[in-house]
Structures are given as C-alpha cells and as structure tokens.
Motif scaffolding. Structure first.
Motif, short mmCIF file in Angstrom:
data_model
loop_
_atom_site.label_atom_id
_atom_site.label_comp_id
_atom_site.label_asym_id
_atom_site.label_seq_id
_atom_site.Cartn_x
_atom_site.Cartn_y
_atom_site.Cartn_z
N ASN A 1 7.58 4.09 -0.34
CA ASN A 1 6.33 4.63 -0.24
C ASN A 1 5.60 4.21 -1.70
O ASN A 1 4.23 4.24 -1.81
CB ASN A 1 6.38 6.19 0.00
CG ASN A 1 6.67 6.29 1.45
OD1 ASN A 1 5.77 6.28 2.24
ND2 ASN A 1 7.86 6.65 1.58
N LEU B 1 4.07 1.05 -1.25
CA LEU B 1 2.95 1.24 -0.22
C LEU B 1 1.64 1.73 -1.06
O LEU B 1 0.30 1.46 -0.94
CB LEU B 1 3.32 2.22 0.72
CG LEU B 1 4.14 1.65 1.95
CD1 LEU B 1 4.15 2.69 3.19
CD2 LEU B 1 3.69 0.19 2.53
N LEU B 2 2.01 2.72 -2.13
CA LEU B 2 0.68 3.18 -2.92
C LEU B 2 0.05 2.32 -3.75
O LEU B 2 -1.14 2.58 -4.13
CB LEU B 2 1.25 4.43 -3.66
CG LEU B 2 1.46 5.67 -2.86
CD1 LEU B 2 1.90 6.97 -4.00
CD2 LEU B 2 0.26 6.21 -2.22
N THR C 1 -2.43 0.44 2.24
CA THR C 1 -1.13 0.66 2.65
C THR C 1 -0.93 1.93 2.18
O THR C 1 -0.14 2.74 2.71
CB THR C 1 0.12 -0.09 2.43
OG1 THR C 1 -0.04 -0.38 0.91
CG2 THR C 1 -0.29 -1.49 2.94
N SER C 2 -1.61 2.70 1.33
CA SER C 2 -1.42 4.14 0.78
C SER C 2 -1.54 4.99 1.66
O SER C 2 -1.14 6.13 1.56
CB SER C 2 -2.39 4.20 -0.44
OG SER C 2 -3.75 4.33 0.04
N ALA D 1 1.59 5.49 3.52
CA ALA D 1 2.48 6.20 2.68
C ALA D 1 2.24 7.73 2.80
O ALA D 1 3.45 8.50 2.88
CB ALA D 1 2.48 5.82 1.15
N CYS E 1 4.84 10.60 4.10
CA CYS E 1 5.34 11.68 3.23
C CYS E 1 5.09 12.98 4.06
O CYS E 1 5.84 14.00 3.98
CB CYS E 1 4.51 11.68 1.95
SG CYS E 1 5.44 10.27 1.10
N VAL F 1 6.41 10.11 -5.68
CA VAL F 1 6.18 8.59 -5.25
C VAL F 1 5.01 7.94 -6.11
O VAL F 1 5.11 7.03 -6.47
CB VAL F 1 5.57 8.71 -3.88
CG1 VAL F 1 4.86 7.42 -3.24
CG2 VAL F 1 6.85 9.07 -2.75
N ASN F 2 4.09 8.74 -6.69
CA ASN F 2 3.21 8.35 -7.35
C ASN F 2 3.66 7.88 -8.72
O ASN F 2 3.17 7.03 -9.50
CB ASN F 2 1.70 9.48 -7.59
CG ASN F 2 0.74 8.77 -8.26
OD1 ASN F 2 0.13 7.95 -7.93
ND2 ASN F 2 0.33 9.37 -9.43
N LYS G 1 5.44 4.65 -8.55
CA LYS G 1 4.45 3.71 -8.56
C LYS G 1 4.13 3.30 -9.80
O LYS G 1 3.92 2.08 -10.07
CB LYS G 1 3.16 4.20 -7.72
CG LYS G 1 2.18 3.09 -7.38
CD LYS G 1 0.76 3.27 -6.90
CE LYS G 1 0.18 4.16 -8.27
NZ LYS G 1 -1.15 4.51 -7.88
N ALA H 1 13.66 -0.87 -1.07
CA ALA H 1 12.68 -0.21 -0.16
C ALA H 1 12.99 -0.37 1.34
O ALA H 1 12.42 0.49 2.03
CB ALA H 1 11.23 -0.62 -0.54
#
Length: 497
Positions: A55, A58-59, A64-65, A68, A72, A134-135, A138, A152
C-alpha cells in the motif's frame, strides 16, 4: 522516533486482533503445538508487513492511492470484527457468526449499535494508525525496486501458496481455510456458500413417507422464542416472578424440565428444530432442509401459516417461504395476536408458526414504551412481556381444539453484565412446554413434567403426533448431537459448562 515506532505498534495490534479471533493459536503457544502456533503468527506477521509495503507503493501514485485507502479500510473492518467478538461476545470469530452478520437487517443492527461503541472507536484508531504507517513508509522507507516489489507481493502470493499446499500436499485439519491478511475472509466465503446451498431447499419439494393413524388436533401452533433462558423464568423456579400467567397454566401443560437447544444461534438451531436434517449433515447437505415440518404439514392436509415479528433470515425464511400463508408484521410481539385471531377463525386443520422477537438483544428494545418493568432489569422484563403475550394467546385459544408448543431457539450465557451467544451448556438450556386448549381430545392431553433431558429437535416428531401422523420410532433428538459455531457436530456432553 515516535513515527518510526508506529508501524511496529501497528503490527503488534494487528497480530493481537488475529490471536483474539483464533484463541486456540494463542492457547497452543503453551502446549505441544507451540511451534505450529509460532509459525502461524510469523506467517501472518509477514503477510501484514508485505501489505503495508504494497500500500505504501500504491500511495506513490495518485491514481492507485485510492486502491490503497480501500484496502486499508477493508482491513480495518476485519479488525473491527475481531474487536467486536472480543469485547461483546468474549470469543473468537467463526462461520456461525459470519452467517449472523450476513443475515442481519438494519433494524437488528440499529438495536445492537450501542454494543459497538468501543469496537467502533478501536476501528478508527486502527484505520488511523494504518494510514499513518503506510504514508510514513511511502515517504521514508520504500522505493520502486525489485526488492520492495517482491516484498509487496508476498501478501498476495502466500495465500496462493497455502492453497496449493492444502490442495496438493497436506491438509492437517481437512478444512479449506486459506491464510490471508484478511483472516476473516475465509469464514465469510464459507457463510456465503452456506446461504447459496440453503436457497436450494426451495427448489426441492420432498415426498414424505407419512401415515395418518388418527384425527389430528385442529390447530397445531408452534411458537419459536428468541434468546430466552429457562434459568430466568419463574416457571422453572426463578426467584423473580417473570412468568406469572404461564405459572398459573402449569397444570394444563407438559413441561420439559431439562430441554436443550441443538445449537447456540438462531440460524442453526431453528432449521435443526424444524427439519429432519441431522447435525452431521448440516454443513454438507443443506438440501435436506426441504424435509421440514412446513412441507410435511402441507402434504398431510394441514393449511400452513407463518406469522413473524422477526425480520427475515435467509436460512429460516427459506423454510418459512414454503408456508401456504406467510406474513411478517412490524411492532412488538403482541401485534401477532390479532393475526392469530384471524387465522383461528378458519374452520380447517391448521399448522401455525409464530416466530417472535422474545428477548432478542437488545432486550430493552423489545418492550413497549408503556410497559411496566417494575424492579426487573430489561432481560427479565422482556421475559415477563413474553409471558403477557402468552396470556393473550392462551386466552384466544382456550375454548378451541388447539395445542401450543413453545420453545426458545437457544439460551444465553451470562458473564458479568453480558448475555453471550457462545457454545456452552448454560446457553443451551431453554424453556420447552406444550399447552392444551379445552377442546383437545383426551388421548392428546398429556400433562405433567418430563424430567429427562430433551433436545428441542423433538418438536418435529411431536408435531407429527399432534397432526395424527405416525411419528418415527427413533429420531435425532435421542442422540443429542450439538452443532457448534464452527459448524461441526459434537456430543452435547462435551460442551463446556
């Protein structure tokens, strides 16, 4: 430093949710299978870490975010289920609970919403920590290179590997659970399959091998109660006067002193009570639910009626739908009485099922606003209200050729101030009695107390008897098999207290 520890904290929280959903894995940590439990925890930990990396990648793309965030959110719902089971039911999750969730309706969900306040808060905490982690990954830890792409993809590849192992190598338990980061998914897919199978009973109209041996009772009435504990009924010796009218009718009843339900939730116990399907068959031969008491009544010359204050539940409603006449009415249980009065006026042999709300959680919501609870709590008061409904039903039927069979679908286990649907002997002890109208012929009027333990599946041959049919010499109630929340048949005696 704090930001770096959040993903680690989240992994611990995720694995805690996993362990409280499958408590046997935690228990096995201290037993002979501890290495298998450690392996399970390790595998789910790897899948979750892979999920975080997936994820985070993806972000990095604005398109794609969105995927994600959805992934979640779904995982947070998965955690919400774990938290709800732990704080509300004090148990792990299982197929039986998945069926209940899928068959819930908006009114039922709203009535129980107060119980989900704490799990709801934990849901938002988990979702917040998940999005934050996740952020953070990233921005600070992951990049689009071969190493991170492989990591992943592990959470997607590992379930496929588990499937191949179960399918072609070995499957210790004989089941088909495939491990996934969404660890409740397997139970829901199984529950959906069960629902599909149960729907097939509508298409399978059986031919019964029945023999009429005498004239039946004109009105055979079955009342299916909800979540009523016999331990809280003065009819069964409870100190508080919760069943004052039914107590007065005791001499006109056959009372089963030690009745037990065949399962711990409505969606399993009621089909077992109303059909001849055996608990051993329930998971694999749902089509046999077509051999039910409604179809039997239809084929034996009785006009069938299903009157319910409960919202539809797919497995039970499938059986109900076979009634020649069916009606779901809104309101408190007493609204079913005028419907019964209309049906009784018909001069014909009738089989009538009344499916009432009884003491369904939340019991406080089962009471009219003007109902006087006195010094009783909501649960005891709901039992007294059901007794009030019985008073009106018995008054309606007093001068008729009618028999009323009553049993609750299951009981409840009390832990502290909570009423729990779990597999235990305490939560299977239910009220079960038969009441007779004044015009019931003498051969049918057998009153007193049955002191032997009796499973409520005995209702099936009992109804055959009251319809004037020859009942089977032996029936499944004699075996007293219990269908647990894992959808497995077991000996009743092996249930925990």
């Amino acid at each position: 430093m704090f930001k770096k520890t959040v993903p680690i904290l989240l992994i611990i929280i995720y694995l805690t949710g996993f362990l409280i959903s499958f408590p046997y894995i935690y228990d096995n940590l201290f037993g002979a299978e501890k290495w298998e439990s450690i392996r399970n925890i390790f595998e789910y930990g790897i899948m979750f870490c892979s999920f975080l990396v997936f994820n985070a990648l993806l972000l990095k793309n604005k398109y794609t975010s969105v995927i994600a965030v959805i992934l979640c959110l779904l995982l947070s719902v998965n955690f919400l289920i774990s938290a709800s089971c732990f704080f509300i039911y004090h148990s792990g999750f299982n197929v039986g609970m998945a069926i209940s969730i899928l068959e819930s309706n908006m009114n039922e969900a709203m009535s129980m919403s107060y119980m989900f306040i704490l799990p709801g808060i934990l849901f938002f905490v988990f979702l917040g920590l998940l999005l934050f982690s996740v952020n953070y990954l990233k921005k600070n830890a992951v990049a689009f290179n071969t190493k991170f792409v492989i990591i992943a993809l592990l959470w997607l590849l590992m379930p496929f590997t588990f499937y191949l192992k179960h399918r072609y190598v070995s499957n210790k338990g004989g089941g088909k659970m495939i491990k996934s980061v969404y660890y409740h998914l397997s139970d829901f897919t199984t529950a959906l399959k069960i629902q599909e199978d149960i729907n097939t009973i509508k298409k399978n109209i059986p031919v019964f091998n029945i023999k009429k041996i005498q004239s039946g009772i004109e009105n055979v009435i079955l009342i299916i109660g909800e979540s009523e504990r016999k331990q809280n009924m003065s009819l069964y010796g409870y100190a508080k006067k919760t069943t004052p009218y039914t107590d007065q009718q005791a001499e006109n009843m056959m009372i089963f002193d030690h009745a037990v339900s065949p399962a711990g939730i409505t969606n399993l116990s009621v089909p077992l009570m109303l059909s001849s399907i055996h608990p051993d068959e329930f998971r694999y031969r749902y089509d046999k639910l077509s051999y039910n008491i409604i179809n039997m009544a239809n084929q034996s010359g009785y006009n069938s009626f299903w009157l319910s204050t409960q919202a539809s539940a797919r497995g039970i409603t499938a059986i109900a739908s076979m009634s020649k006449n069916k009606k779901w009415v809104n309101g408190y249980d007493e609204v079913i009485i005028p419907e019964l009065k209309k049906v009784i006026q018909k001069k014909e042999d009738k089989f009538i099922v009344l499916h009432i709300m009884g003491s369904h959680p939340n019991p406080c919501n089962r009471l009219p606003a003007n109902w006087n609870s006195g010094d009783l709590n909501c649960y005891d008061s709901s039992i007294k209200y059901t007794d009030y409904v019985f008073k009106n039903i018995f008054s309606t039927l007093k001068n008729t050729n009618s028999v009323v069979i009553y049993a609750s679908d299951h009981g409840l286990k009390i832990q502290g101030d909570k009423l729990l649907h779990i597999d235990s002997k305490e939560s299977t002890q239910v009220p079960f009695f038969v009441w007779f109208g004044d015009k019931v012929p003498a051969p049918y009027r057998i009153t007193g107390h049955e002191v032997r333990q009796t499973q409520t599946t005995y209702i099936y041959p009992l109804i055959m008897k009251y319809m004037g049919l020859e009942p089977p010499q032996h029936y499944k109630n004699e075996e007293n098999k219990y269908l647990n929340l894992e959808m497995k048949s077991m000996e009743y005696g092996k249930l925990p207290e």
